[in-house]
Design a protein around this motif. Sequence first.
Motif, PDB file in Angstrom:
ATOM      1  N   ILE A 329      26.883  43.082  25.078  1.00  0.00           N
ATOM      2  CA  ILE A 329      26.935  43.796  26.356  1.00  0.00           C
ATOM      3  C   ILE A 329      27.112  42.788  27.481  1.00  0.00           C
ATOM      4  O   ILE A 329      26.549  41.702  27.444  1.00  0.00           O
ATOM      5  CB  ILE A 329      25.665  44.657  26.611  1.00  0.00           C
ATOM      6  N   ARG A 330      27.902  43.158  28.466  1.00  0.00           N
ATOM      7  CA  ARG A 330      28.174  42.261  29.584  1.00  0.00           C
ATOM      8  C   ARG A 330      28.437  43.096  30.834  1.00  0.00           C
ATOM      9  O   ARG A 330      28.919  44.231  30.743  1.00  0.00           O
ATOM     10  CB  ARG A 330      29.392  41.399  29.272  1.00  0.00           C
ATOM     11  N   ILE A 331      28.143  42.530  31.991  1.00  0.00           N
ATOM     12  CA  ILE A 331      28.333  43.251  33.241  1.00  0.00           C
ATOM     13  C   ILE A 331      29.302  42.478  34.135  1.00  0.00           C
ATOM     14  O   ILE A 331      29.230  41.261  34.238  1.00  0.00           O
ATOM     15  CB  ILE A 331      26.974  43.498  33.941  1.00  0.00           C
ATOM     16  N   LEU A 332      30.242  43.215  34.740  1.00  0.00           N
ATOM     17  CA  LEU A 332      31.370  42.621  35.457  1.00  0.00           C
ATOM     18  C   LEU A 332      31.592  43.350  36.774  1.00  0.00           C
ATOM     19  O   LEU A 332      31.471  44.579  36.843  1.00  0.00           O
ATOM     20  CB  LEU A 332      32.627  42.730  34.585  1.00  0.00           C
ATOM     21  N   GLN A 333      31.924  42.604  37.818  1.00  0.00           N
ATOM     22  CA  GLN A 333      32.191  43.211  39.120  1.00  0.00           C
ATOM     23  C   GLN A 333      33.497  44.007  39.081  1.00  0.00           C
ATOM     24  O   GLN A 333      34.492  43.560  38.506  1.00  0.00           O
ATOM     25  CB  GLN A 333      32.289  42.132  40.201  1.00  0.00           C
ATOM     26  N   LEU A 334      33.475  45.178  39.679  1.00  0.00           N
ATOM     27  CA  LEU A 334      34.679  45.999  39.780  1.00  0.00           C
ATOM     28  C   LEU A 334      35.495  45.574  41.003  1.00  0.00           C
ATOM     29  O   LEU A 334      34.933  45.072  41.980  1.00  0.00           O
ATOM     30  CB  LEU A 334      34.307  47.468  39.909  1.00  0.00           C
ATOM     31  N   PRO A 335      36.805  45.785  40.986  1.00  0.00           N
ATOM     32  CA  PRO A 335      37.602  45.517  42.191  1.00  0.00           C
ATOM     33  C   PRO A 335      37.254  46.547  43.272  1.00  0.00           C
ATOM     34  O   PRO A 335      36.609  47.560  42.992  1.00  0.00           O
ATOM     35  CB  PRO A 335      39.037  45.677  41.699  1.00  0.00           C
ATOM     36  N   VAL A 374      27.489  50.679  37.478  1.00  0.00           N
ATOM     37  CA  VAL A 374      26.194  50.515  38.133  1.00  0.00           C
ATOM     38  C   VAL A 374      26.377  49.832  39.488  1.00  0.00           C
ATOM     39  O   VAL A 374      27.448  49.305  39.794  1.00  0.00           O
ATOM     40  CB  VAL A 374      25.229  49.672  37.264  1.00  0.00           C
ATOM     41  N   ILE A 375      25.335  49.879  40.287  1.00  0.00           N
ATOM     42  CA  ILE A 375      25.298  49.139  41.548  1.00  0.00           C
ATOM     43  C   ILE A 375      24.257  48.043  41.397  1.00  0.00           C
ATOM     44  O   ILE A 375      23.086  48.321  41.140  1.00  0.00           O
ATOM     45  CB  ILE A 375      24.947  50.043  42.739  1.00  0.00           C
ATOM     46  N   LEU A 376      24.690  46.813  41.508  1.00  0.00           N
ATOM     47  CA  LEU A 376      23.801  45.682  41.334  1.00  0.00           C
ATOM     48  C   LEU A 376      24.078  44.667  42.435  1.00  0.00           C
ATOM     49  O   LEU A 376      25.229  44.305  42.673  1.00  0.00           O
ATOM     50  CB  LEU A 376      24.031  45.044  39.953  1.00  0.00           C
ATOM     51  N   GLU A 377      23.024  44.245  43.091  1.00  0.00           N
ATOM     52  CA  GLU A 377      23.136  43.295  44.198  1.00  0.00           C
ATOM     53  C   GLU A 377      24.128  43.791  45.258  1.00  0.00           C
ATOM     54  O   GLU A 377      24.910  43.035  45.822  1.00  0.00           O
ATOM     55  CB  GLU A 377      23.552  41.910  43.689  1.00  0.00           C
ATOM     56  N   GLY A 378      24.120  45.112  45.488  1.00  0.00           N
ATOM     57  CA  GLY A 378      24.960  45.711  46.512  1.00  0.00           C
ATOM     58  C   GLY A 378      26.424  45.823  46.154  1.00  0.00           C
ATOM     59  O   GLY A 378      27.259  46.122  47.020  1.00  0.00           O
ATOM     60  N   GLN A 379      26.757  45.617  44.885  1.00  0.00           N
ATOM     61  CA  GLN A 379      28.155  45.674  44.458  1.00  0.00           C
ATOM     62  C   GLN A 379      28.335  46.659  43.304  1.00  0.00           C
ATOM     63  O   GLN A 379      27.435  46.833  42.469  1.00  0.00           O
ATOM     64  CB  GLN A 379      28.634  44.291  44.009  1.00  0.00           C
ATOM     65  N   LEU A 380      29.501  47.284  43.277  1.00  0.00           N
ATOM     66  CA  LEU A 380      29.854  48.127  42.131  1.00  0.00           C
ATOM     67  C   LEU A 380      30.209  47.232  40.958  1.00  0.00           C
ATOM     68  O   LEU A 380      31.048  46.344  41.072  1.00  0.00           O
ATOM     69  CB  LEU A 380      31.054  49.012  42.465  1.00  0.00           C
ATOM     70  N   MET A 381      29.560  47.489  39.836  1.00  0.00           N
ATOM     71  CA  MET A 381      29.817  46.689  38.647  1.00  0.00           C
ATOM     72  C   MET A 381      29.941  47.619  37.449  1.00  0.00           C
ATOM     73  O   MET A 381      29.512  48.776  37.490  1.00  0.00           O
ATOM     74  CB  MET A 381      28.707  45.668  38.427  1.00  0.00           C
ATOM     75  N   VAL A 382      30.536  47.118  36.388  1.00  0.00           N
ATOM     76  CA  VAL A 382      30.684  47.898  35.174  1.00  0.00           C
ATOM     77  C   VAL A 382      30.055  47.134  34.016  1.00  0.00           C
ATOM     78  O   VAL A 382      30.279  45.940  33.850  1.00  0.00           O
ATOM     79  CB  VAL A 382      32.166  48.227  34.871  1.00  0.00           C
TER      80      VAL A 382
END
Length: 413
Positions: A329-335, A374-382
């Motif tokens: 599993i990994r989490i990545l910032q969305l554009p 998800v929203i993490l550290e104020g950013q949309l991430m997947v």
Amino acid sequence: MTTSKDDVVPAFGKDIRKEFMLRENSVFLNHGAYGSIPRYVHERQARYLTELESHPDIWFRYNVCTYLRTSTAKVATFMGIHTEDTFLVQNVTRAINTVLKSFPLQKSDAFLITSLTYVGVKMISAATVARVEDHITSPSSIVLPVKHIVEVCHQHGMVIVVDAAHIPGQLKVDVQDIDADFYTGNLHKWLFCPRACAFIWTNPKRHHAWFKPLVTSTLDNESLHDAFAHEGTRDDTSYVCSADGIYYYERLGGMFNVLLSLKNLGSISTFNVHVYKHMMHNLLTYFKIIQEKIVQYNSTLMAEGIKYLEEKWGTKCLAIPENMKAPCIRILQLPFIPRFSDSLGSEGTDVSKGKNFELKKLILDRFDVSSCVVILEGQLMVRVSTQVYNTMDDFIRLGEAVLELTQKEENGP
């Protein structure tokens, strides 16, 4: 020695996906949320349900007790713990509820959690005598140094329960060496067991007499195992099938206890010592390769998929030290996505409401691509999860779907 059809493992990717019941042509990169069981396990569960309905009295009064003992023993062996210290529960959230709501709180006591604690656990924690600690955080997917954290907590006289929801089937750990008071993990996420199925281990060196099931059963005054196992007319087929999920996992080349697997070799006195040592080396090397097969496939695909998405979107993964990255599993910032990225407000990481939930649903409805937004550290991430049925094509479809969505949103619906 003949090989049955069941012993032939399809190639990981498109071929083995046929053994699962996932919707045709859909992209499912969210195995870490609820898991997905293969047809084999589904059919086994259906068989047990048929047995139950054929004679409920025999099932509840006799058969299910035997099945639960067998499954509990299988789970304990897989996790390298003892059966007498292992109990089956619905999921990690219930397991932690069981600990915290049994805990003999005094007026000034409190539960300690972190900012990375799963939202379902945050909701049950009190306003520090007890601590809940994730082994792999959700949704940020960070492997925490729980052994060290447990040691520090015990130095301060705390009771600690480790939330290992994502551990079984993803990481091989020494539960007893971690030495937490309680250790609980889901079996339906990475071990192909039916929902809902999890275990909780109680440390025999740190016995807590107050620990008991949430529901008082007719056998509450009997053994702790009896109290956990008999909860009225609860459907226990998911627990019973945990043995089948583990069997399927091991059949594909999953982790298993090497020493237990070598028990049937016989006495070493029948071997030349040099030959025996050479044989042991070869066998241990073989088993190491086999037990890493699933995780190796998933982690390799994850690395390739994340690299592709980073280049496709021009974004980056959450910065995590290499030794703290979860393999599957990994989490990545969305554009940047208009109407979503620019209107997050102060929303947190709740995956079941808010702009992130709306975006996840939009991607699913429009492109039939499932991930965890998800929203993490104020950013949309997947957050993406890989399992043996996934391929690089799944990452390509996710990458193109998000990119197309941003372009469409820029120009309006």
